[in-house]
Structure formats: C-alpha cells, structure tokens
Scaffold this motif. Structure first.
Motif, PDB file in Angstrom:
ATOM      1  N   CYS A 274       2.187  44.458  50.399  1.00 31.58           N
ATOM      2  CA  CYS A 274       0.855  44.822  49.954  1.00 31.58           C
ATOM      3  C   CYS A 274       0.803  46.343  49.820  1.00 31.58           C
ATOM      4  O   CYS A 274       1.409  47.064  50.587  1.00 31.58           O
TER       5      CYS A 274
ATOM      6  N   CYS B 150      -5.133  42.134  53.790  1.00 32.28           N
ATOM      7  CA  CYS B 150      -3.910  41.423  53.436  1.00 32.28           C
ATOM      8  C   CYS B 150      -3.746  40.273  54.414  1.00 32.28           C
ATOM      9  O   CYS B 150      -3.713  40.484  55.629  1.00 32.28           O
TER      10      CYS B 150
ATOM     11  N   PHE C 182      -1.201  38.481  54.918  1.00 28.03           N
ATOM     12  CA  PHE C 182       0.118  38.446  55.548  1.00 28.03           C
ATOM     13  C   PHE C 182       0.188  39.371  56.771  1.00 28.03           C
ATOM     14  O   PHE C 182       0.673  38.982  57.819  1.00 28.03           O
ATOM     15  N   CYS C 183      -0.239  40.625  56.596  1.00 19.11           N
ATOM     16  CA  CYS C 183      -0.008  41.602  57.667  1.00 19.11           C
ATOM     17  C   CYS C 183      -1.299  42.109  58.277  1.00 19.11           C
ATOM     18  O   CYS C 183      -1.273  42.958  59.156  1.00 19.11           O
TER      19      CYS C 183
ATOM     20  N   CYS D 153       6.074  43.565  54.443  1.00 20.90           N
ATOM     21  CA  CYS D 153       4.950  43.167  53.609  1.00 20.90           C
ATOM     22  C   CYS D 153       4.912  44.095  52.405  1.00 20.90           C
ATOM     23  O   CYS D 153       5.236  45.255  52.499  1.00 20.90           O
TER      24      CYS D 153
HETATM   25 ZN   LIG Z   1       0.365  43.086  53.845  1.00 21.61          ZN
END
Ligand SMILES: [Zn+2]
Length: 311
Positions: A263, A294, A296-297, A261
């Motif tokens: 971020c 975030c 995504f993660c 990721c």
């Molecule tokens: Zn992330």
C-alpha cells in the motif's frame, strides 16, 4: 553414506524458517515445494488483533500462499489467494505473494466465532465457500485464475482439489500450524507429478495414472505435522528424511520470505481521485479528512478534500 546423487546446492539463505525451497525428483517426474514461516506470521498478525482460531487460519493460509508463490515462473509474478464465503464465520480472507513478500487479512464475525468454540470446522468457518487462486505473470502478460469449492476438512484439501480440477495435475498438499513457545509456526509442502519431468506448466502428456506418482505421494505424504513445524529442522534435512531412498533429489532455489505490504499513499490517493466529487465529499469524516485504512497492514492514510483538483 548411501549411494545415489544428491545435488543439494549450497544454500545462500538459511533453510530453517521464513523460507520456501524447491525440489525436483527427475527420475520420478516430480517436483515439490516446501516452506516454513515463523517471523512472517508474527509480522502479519501484529497488524491485527485476531482471536487464536483466526490467527491459526491466517498462518495456514500464509504458508499455502508461500507454496503457490514459489511455483511462479516469473520474478515479478504474483499469487493471490482469496476465500469468498457464504454465511460463514469468515466473511473474506485474502493473502498474496510478490517477490517473496507475503501479506494477508481475514474479516470475520467475532460473535459467531465465539459461539463456535475453539475448533470450528472448515464449513463453520467458510460456509458455502470458494477458494480463488490467481496467478499473475505481468512480464509474460499472463493471468490465470482457478476457483474451487472450500470443501473437505482443510485448506490443504481445497488446494489439492484446485490442482486436480483446474490443472489436472496429481498433487499432494500438506499444511501444519503449531504454536511453540508463544510463536506461531506454519509449515507446508506441495508435490506434483509432472509430465516427462518438465519443470513448467506445459503438460500436454500428463498421465494421471503414472506409476511414479503414487510412490512420490506416499513418501511426501509421510511427513509429520511436527516436522513441518519444527524450526530446528532445516527444510533440506526434512527432504532428506522423506526421500533419502531416491536415486537423485535436487534442491532448487530457495526463496527467503518476508512480510511486505504494497500500500502507498500515492496509490490510495489515485484510487480516491477516480471517484466523482460528490462521492469524495461523502467520504469526509468528522475531522474533515478522508481516511483510508489498508486492510492488510492496518496503515491509515488521510487526505483532505482540497488535495483533489476540481477540473
Ligand atoms: Zn498496507
């Protein structure tokens, strides 16, 4: 030992899982990519708490993204796959690829998913949905985006439509997902007919009816789901099974795949800093901090209002 030349490079990486492998069949003007994921899927899913149907969809989307990513011409290139939906159980699905790193998330409606049962159709999941695939080549300063309706039975079919409609390249995509011993395994392959054997995106003379293509499509299409998802079967061995009667099959570079990721707190802060002060104030939660997660993660970033100068 059969005749013919097989230029299988000595692999510098293992070819069983969390890897994508390129292949060319020069005499047939065809190229392919084959990929399999296990640990990467686990790592992505560990940030989320998805029901099995969504986990399976995530695994499938990740391996498709890996196949697209392995087509990139540039080391710094990025692929983003995004499903936009209308009235589907899934509201948004995003996966991306950069330097072998994959990540993804899916926003969905758990209640409607529960009502849909264990095996919802693509239409139930996405409604009237679209799949947008974006290739970014920052060094060459190129960006290309194609959008196709999420029609048919599967993501694989939508991906095939993408190549047919946006790029007019005869293509074959197969994806398979399985859960083995409690672990998700996602495998996929992508084969394309190339004009005059060119390994690239310039294809002024693509012939849609080239006789070599149906032959390659039949061989590649004979792959079984359980072969794509068998981590004990190295990808070069699988290619051998499919194409051993061809005169020359060349494996190309293999790309090790990981979950990553991108971020970072500095970036998140710079995004928040672009909002006007009154909007920033409205973001402050009960604990006095602005909190950004975030998607995504699932990392959480928090910052206080006075980190932002008021000039
Ligand atoms: Zn992330």
């Amino acid at each position: 030992m059969r005749g013919g030349s097989y230029l299988f490079d000595m692999p510098s990486v293992q070819l069983n899982t969390d890897v994508a492998l390129g292949v060319a069949i020069p005499a047939r003007n065809a190229r392919g990519r084959i990929a399999r994921l296990t640990g990467v899927v686990d790592a992505v899913l560990s940030s989320h708490n998805y029901p099995p149907v969504i986990e399976r969809l995530m695994a499938e989307a990740l391996v498709l993204t890996a196949l697209f990513g392995s087509l990139l011409k540039e080391a710094e290139g990025q692929v983003t796959l995004q499903a936009q939906t209308e009235n589907g159980i899934v509201d948004l699905m995003v996966c991306d690829y950069l330097r072998g790193e994959l990540r993804g998330y899916i926003r969905h409606d758990p209640e409607r998913l529960a009502e849909a049962g264990p095996n919802p159709s693509l239409f139930a999941l996405f409604g009237k949905g679209y799949l947008a695939i974006t290739f970014d080549h920052p060094v060459m300063n190129e960006r290309y985006q194609g959008i196709v309706p999420l029609e048919g039975d599967s993501l694989a079919q939508a991906a095939q439509n993408f190549f047919a409609q946006s790029e007019q390249i005869p293509s074959l995509v197969r994806l398979a997902v399985d859960k083995r011993d409690g672990q998700w395994v996602a495998g996929g392959l992508l084969f394309q007919h190339l004009p005059e054997g060119e390994e690239g995106r310039d294809r002024l003379h693509t012939r849609l009816d080239h006789p070599d293509w149906p032959h390659v499509a039949v061989l590649a299409g004979s792959v079984k789901a359980e072969e794509l998802t068998d981590p004990a079967l190295p990808l070069d061995d699988l290619l051998w099974r499919l194409f051993h009667e061809e005169d020359e099959v060349r494996t190309l570079n293999a790309v090790q795949l990981t979950r990553g990721c991108r971020c970072d707190p500095g970036y998140v802060r710079s995004v928040i800093a672009r909002f006007p002060p009154d909007e920033r104030e409205a973001m402050v939660g009960e604990d006095g901090l602005i909190r950004v997660d975030c998607e995504f993660c699932s990392s959480s970033f928090s910052m206080s209002l006075n980190e932002f100068s008021v000039d």
